[in-house]
Design a protein around this motif. Structure first.
Motif, short mmCIF file in Angstrom:
data_model
loop_
_atom_site.label_atom_id
_atom_site.label_comp_id
_atom_site.label_asym_id
_atom_site.label_seq_id
_atom_site.Cartn_x
_atom_site.Cartn_y
_atom_site.Cartn_z
N VAL A 208 0.84 -1.21 0.00
CA VAL A 208 0.00 0.00 0.00
C VAL A 208 0.87 1.25 0.00
CG1 VAL A 208 -1.65 1.36 1.34
CG2 VAL A 208 -1.98 -1.11 1.09
N ILE A 209 1.89 1.28 0.87
CA ILE A 209 2.77 2.44 0.95
C ILE A 209 3.56 2.62 -0.34
CG2 ILE A 209 4.85 3.34 2.09
CD1 ILE A 209 3.75 2.35 4.72
N PHE A 210 3.98 1.50 -0.94
CA PHE A 210 4.72 1.58 -2.20
C PHE A 210 3.85 2.19 -3.30
CE2 PHE A 210 5.99 -0.14 -6.32
CZ PHE A 210 7.35 0.14 -6.33
N ILE A 211 2.60 1.76 -3.39
CA ILE A 211 1.69 2.27 -4.42
C ILE A 211 1.43 3.77 -4.21
CG2 ILE A 211 -0.67 2.16 -5.32
CD1 ILE A 211 -0.60 -0.87 -4.75
N ILE A 212 1.16 4.14 -2.94
CA ILE A 212 0.91 5.56 -2.64
C ILE A 212 2.14 6.40 -2.97
CG2 ILE A 212 0.47 7.22 -0.78
CD1 ILE A 212 -1.22 5.05 0.59
N SER A 213 3.32 5.90 -2.61
CA SER A 213 4.57 6.64 -2.87
C SER A 213 4.82 6.77 -4.37
CB SER A 213 5.75 5.93 -2.20
OG SER A 213 5.57 5.85 -0.80
N ALA A 214 4.56 5.68 -5.11
CA ALA A 214 4.76 5.71 -6.56
C ALA A 214 3.82 6.72 -7.22
CB ALA A 214 4.55 4.32 -7.15
N ILE A 215 2.56 6.76 -6.75
CA ILE A 215 1.59 7.72 -7.30
C ILE A 215 2.02 9.15 -7.00
CG2 ILE A 215 -0.78 8.58 -7.11
CD1 ILE A 215 -1.65 5.66 -6.63
N ALA A 216 2.46 9.38 -5.73
CA ALA A 216 2.92 10.73 -5.34
C ALA A 216 4.14 11.14 -6.15
CB ALA A 216 3.24 10.74 -3.85
N GLY A 243 8.91 14.48 -3.81
CA GLY A 243 9.86 13.52 -4.37
C GLY A 243 10.77 12.93 -3.32
N ALA A 244 11.27 13.77 -2.40
CA ALA A 244 12.18 13.29 -1.35
C ALA A 244 11.47 12.34 -0.39
CB ALA A 244 12.76 14.48 -0.59
N VAL A 245 10.26 12.73 0.05
CA VAL A 245 9.49 11.88 0.99
C VAL A 245 9.09 10.57 0.31
CG1 VAL A 245 7.36 11.72 2.34
CG2 VAL A 245 8.66 13.87 2.31
N SER A 246 8.66 10.66 -0.94
CA SER A 246 8.26 9.44 -1.67
C SER A 246 9.44 8.50 -1.85
CB SER A 246 7.69 9.82 -3.05
OG SER A 246 6.54 10.62 -2.91
N THR A 247 10.62 9.06 -2.08
CA THR A 247 11.83 8.24 -2.21
C THR A 247 12.08 7.45 -0.94
OG1 THR A 247 12.82 9.81 -3.77
CG2 THR A 247 14.31 8.29 -2.65
N PHE A 248 11.95 8.12 0.21
CA PHE A 248 12.16 7.44 1.50
C PHE A 248 11.19 6.27 1.65
CE2 PHE A 248 10.78 6.84 5.89
CZ PHE A 248 11.98 6.55 6.51
N PHE A 249 9.91 6.51 1.38
CA PHE A 249 8.91 5.45 1.61
C PHE A 249 9.00 4.35 0.55
CE2 PHE A 249 6.83 8.70 4.28
CZ PHE A 249 6.65 7.93 5.42
N ILE A 250 9.51 4.67 -0.62
CA ILE A 250 9.73 3.60 -1.61
C ILE A 250 10.82 2.66 -1.11
CG2 ILE A 250 10.80 3.17 -3.87
CD1 ILE A 250 9.10 5.41 -4.99
N VAL A 254 10.15 -1.16 -0.18
CA VAL A 254 10.93 -2.17 -0.93
C VAL A 254 11.71 -3.05 0.04
CG1 VAL A 254 12.92 -2.47 -2.45
CG2 VAL A 254 11.09 -0.91 -3.10
N SER A 255 12.25 -2.45 1.11
CA SER A 255 13.00 -3.25 2.10
C SER A 255 12.12 -4.30 2.75
CB SER A 255 13.60 -2.32 3.16
OG SER A 255 12.59 -1.77 3.98
N GLY A 256 10.81 -4.02 2.83
CA GLY A 256 9.90 -5.00 3.40
C GLY A 256 9.36 -5.99 2.39
N MET A 257 9.28 -5.56 1.12
CA MET A 257 8.71 -6.43 0.08
C MET A 257 9.74 -7.33 -0.58
SD MET A 257 5.94 -4.11 -1.99
CE MET A 257 7.22 -3.16 -2.77
N LEU A 258 11.02 -6.90 -0.59
CA LEU A 258 12.04 -7.62 -1.36
C LEU A 258 12.14 -9.08 -0.96
CD1 LEU A 258 14.33 -7.48 -3.43
CD2 LEU A 258 15.87 -6.84 -1.57
N LEU A 259 12.38 -9.33 0.33
CA LEU A 259 12.56 -10.71 0.78
C LEU A 259 11.28 -11.51 0.65
CD1 LEU A 259 14.54 -12.73 1.93
CD2 LEU A 259 13.93 -11.97 4.23
N ARG A 260 10.13 -10.89 0.98
CA ARG A 260 8.84 -11.58 0.87
C ARG A 260 8.57 -11.99 -0.58
NH1 ARG A 260 5.58 -13.12 5.36
NH2 ARG A 260 5.86 -11.58 7.02
N THR A 261 8.88 -11.09 -1.50
CA THR A 261 8.64 -11.36 -2.92
C THR A 261 9.50 -12.51 -3.41
OG1 THR A 261 8.11 -9.02 -3.30
CG2 THR A 261 8.63 -10.35 -5.22
N VAL A 262 10.79 -12.47 -3.05
CA VAL A 262 11.70 -13.54 -3.49
C VAL A 262 11.35 -14.86 -2.83
CG1 VAL A 262 14.11 -14.28 -3.57
CG2 VAL A 262 13.54 -11.87 -3.91
#
Length: 671
Positions: A208-216, A243-250, A254-262
């Motif tokens: 959810v946070i990734f999608i919101i950050s990507a949209i922002a 842009g700066a805040v969205s970068t942080f949340f991306i 990603v740090s939370g999704m990376l291992l789960r995804t793999v």
């Protein structure tokens, strides 16, 4: 005793100090090179104006050096933290053998001093060598005569470099002493036995946070690119913050999704050492979300600054040849205090002959019809266009010139003349964004009224052209009309005198003409007057190009060094902490080739993650830069981007390779 032990430690830990020494050496050399520019320029034959520009450049770089020193100082402290962490078990052994914390502090003091002096000496030697190459760049920018140039060393730059880095090393020594005083033997002995637990974040929250950050982030991209014409200061600042805040949340998501995804991709996750590799990567990214954000933004600033700096310089050099085809230009803004509207007549009355200094010249006027504004030209499309082009002056009257005067000027410039049909007009323009708006209107074939005459556009678009000499494409539109449209009662707007010198000595001719114009202006109540020359345009362009180039290089290189060093030190620190894990993998049968492949992937992905997002930012950032710098004719940035990519590959890629081989050496130590 402590000195011998320090020398022994340095020899034994050369691989640990490699990144530290490399970073300090580059930092010192870059610092010296940019602070020695004024000394290099002093050995060249420059005119007085060029010396003034170089003095200004030196002042700007000196101010930036304070910021650069702060960045490098923080980097040195960060590097020291890595070295301290790397040697915890060694310090534990010293304390077990009875060495006091004071002796350990003095040991570190000696080691830091030796490394500092070594890197300072090496950096200065490299910097002195590179500064000789920098002098060639300075000479190229200012078209200087280097016949008097000789190899030189800037004592002032050396002194400043030693002073700044001396203060930095002193801070590092204090920091090391504080860390030593807080060390506990039990913590040092157990430092290599603690295993970090990876806390898996809620995958739904991360998505959810990734999608919101990507949209922002997408909205910020849109605002500074597609929405550029309607961009205000508030929107621009808002886009930067978004842009700066969205970068942080991306990075956080990603740090939370990376291992789960793999982990969900069973075939890939359990292949070879992939499970170990991705858990290592996930652990690093998890603990460096803020650092990754800062590195990504620094890389973004680096790419944009370097590309924009080179683009401005290249565009200015190209524009001088195209946009400055005459030696001298006089402009008079006409008003009621200057009723004769004929500078040639005034010159004759004053007995000051400016024409005798020119081999050829053109004297003409531009006119203004108060009822013919840009908004009127646009017709029914005006309101729609105004909404998306807030920076254009729609209520300003259009500039008008007779076709015969325009063609006389084109012959002087060596450009193509215009053949104008009866009851027609042609619009010349070279400012890209305004040209697009005008082409849209001309394509409809609307008629205009000029001084009571109805005219139609001869072409469906504008013709590339200009009147005034300069180094930037600033002509937003000049309407060329038939001579019989202009009458004696047509309101004048400006008077021009443009020509080429009779003498081959351009500098002397420029001074002679300027003196005559200044004397003339003392005796006559003219409207506003402006005069410029090809030499002045060259000097101003060289100054702007030099400041853009050197500031972009200075800040860009320091940010690039900082980004590469932080990632390298973090990776080396993780490798040092993971030695036991690699040892365990060997015991259960892992092949050395597989371990090296895993380490290479870890290091590569770790360096790529912030770079990928920085490059994505830069795509839109450079799109914004092209629109902002269009006055320089910066549409083609291919060469600038190529040079920037080479610098990025050389320094950032260099850090990656050094990190990989150093990490490879670290994990082999207990084999």
């Amino acid at each position: 005793m402590l000195f011998k032990l320090s020398i022994s430690n340095i020899r034994r830990s050369l691989r640990d100090y490699a990144i530290y020494f490399f970073t300090l050496m580059i930092g010192v050399s870059v610092f010296y090179v940019f602070n020695a520019i004024s000394g290099q320029a002093a050995m060249m034959k420059l005119d007085e104006s060029s010396y003034e520009i170089i003095d200004l450049l030196s002042t700007v770089l000196s101010g930036i050096s304070i910021f650069v020193a702060g960045v490098l100082g923080l980097l040195i402290v960060y590097a020291s933290r890595f070295l301290m962490k790397r040697r915890k078990r060694e310090f534990a052994l010293y304390m077990t053998l009875g060495m006091g914390k004071g002796s350990i502090s003095r040991l570190l003091l000696i080691e830091t001093g030796i490394i500092g002096l070594g890197s300072l000496a090496a950096g200065l030697l490299v910097g002195i060598g590179l500064s000789q190459l920098m002098s060639a760049l300075v000479a190229n920018l200012f078209e200087a005569d280097m016949t008097a140039y000789k190899f030189t060393v800037s004592v002032k730059a050396i002194t400043k470099t030693i002073l700044y880095f001396g203060v930095m090393y002193f801070v590092v020594m204090i920091f090391n002493s504080i860390v030593v005083t807080k060390m506990k033997l039990i913590d040092l002995m157990q430092s290599g036995k603690r295993s970090e637990q990876i806390k898996l974040k809620n995958p739904i929250v991360c998505v959810v946070i990734f999608i919101i950050s990507a949209i922002a982030l997408g909205a910020a991209y849109y605002t500074v690119t597609a929405g550029y014409q309607d961009l205000s200061r508030a929107k621009f600042i808002g886009s930067i913050i978004t842009g700066a805040v969205s970068t942080f949340f991306i990075f956080w998501s990603v740090s939370g999704m990376l291992l789960r995804t793999v982990m969900s991709m069973k075939g890939m996750y359990f292949r070879s050492l992939n499970s170990f590799t991705f858990r290592q990567i996930s652990s690093k990214v998890n603990t460096m979300v803020m650092s990754m954000t800062m590195i990504c933004l620094m890389l973004f600033v680096t790419i944009c600054m370097l590309a924009a700096a080179f683009c401005i310089r290249n565009s200015l050099n190209k524009n001088i040849k195209e946009l400055c085809p005459a030696d001298y230009e006089l402009q008079f803004y006409l008003n009621d205090h200057y009723p004769e509207h004929d500078v040639m007549k005034i010159v004759e009355e004053e007995g000051i002959d400016i024409t005798e200094d020119f081999s050829e010249y053109v004297h003409f006027y531009t006119y203004m019809d108060e009822s013919l504004t840009f908004e009127k030209i646009l017709g029914e499309d005006a309101e729609e266009i105004k909404k998306s082009n807030s920076m254009i002056m729609f209520d300003h009257p259009e500039y008008i010139v007779k076709v015969s005067d325009y063609n006389d000027l084109m012959r002087l410039y060596g450009r193509d003349e215009l053949e104008l049909e009866k009851d027609s007009f042609i619009v010349t323009c070279n400012f890209k964004s305004t040209k697009e708006v005008r082409d849209r209107t001309l394509d409809k074939g609307d008629e205009i009224n000029v001084f009571g005459r109805t005219l139609r556009s001869q072409y469906d678009d504008t013709v590339d052209g200009f009147i005034s000499i300069g180094s930037t494409k600033t002509n937003e539109g000049i309407i060329v009309v038939p001579d019989d449209v202009i009458t004696e009662s047509s309101p004048l707007e400006m008077e021009y005198f443009i020509g080429n010198y009779l003498s081959d000595d351009k500098d002397t001719a420029e001074k002679t003409v300027n003196n005559k114009i200044n004397e003339l202006m003392k005796n006559q109540n003219f409207g506003a007057c402006m005069f410029t020359s090809r030499q002045e345009v060259n000097r101003n362009s060289a100054g702007l190009g030099a400041i853009a180039t050197f500031v972009g290089l200075y800040v860009g290189l320091v940010f690039l060094i900082a980004s590469g060093a932080i990632l390298a030190l973090k990776e080396l620190s993780e490798s040092a902490d993971s030695v036991g894990r690699y040892e365990m993998l060997r015991k259960i049968g892992a092949d050395e080739k597989d371990l090296n492949r895993s380490l290479f992937r870890q290091t590569g992905i770790f360096f790529l993650i912030p770079l990928i997002l920085a490059v994505l930012h830069s795509v839109f950032g450079m799109n914004f830069a092209v629109k902002t710098l269009e006055v320089f004719g910066a549409e083609d940035m291919g060469l600038s981007i190529t040079v920037t990519s080479l610098i990025l590959a050389l320094i950032y890629g260099g850090y990656f390779l050094i990190t990989f081989f150093s990490s490879k050496s670290i994990i082999k130590e207990r084999k």
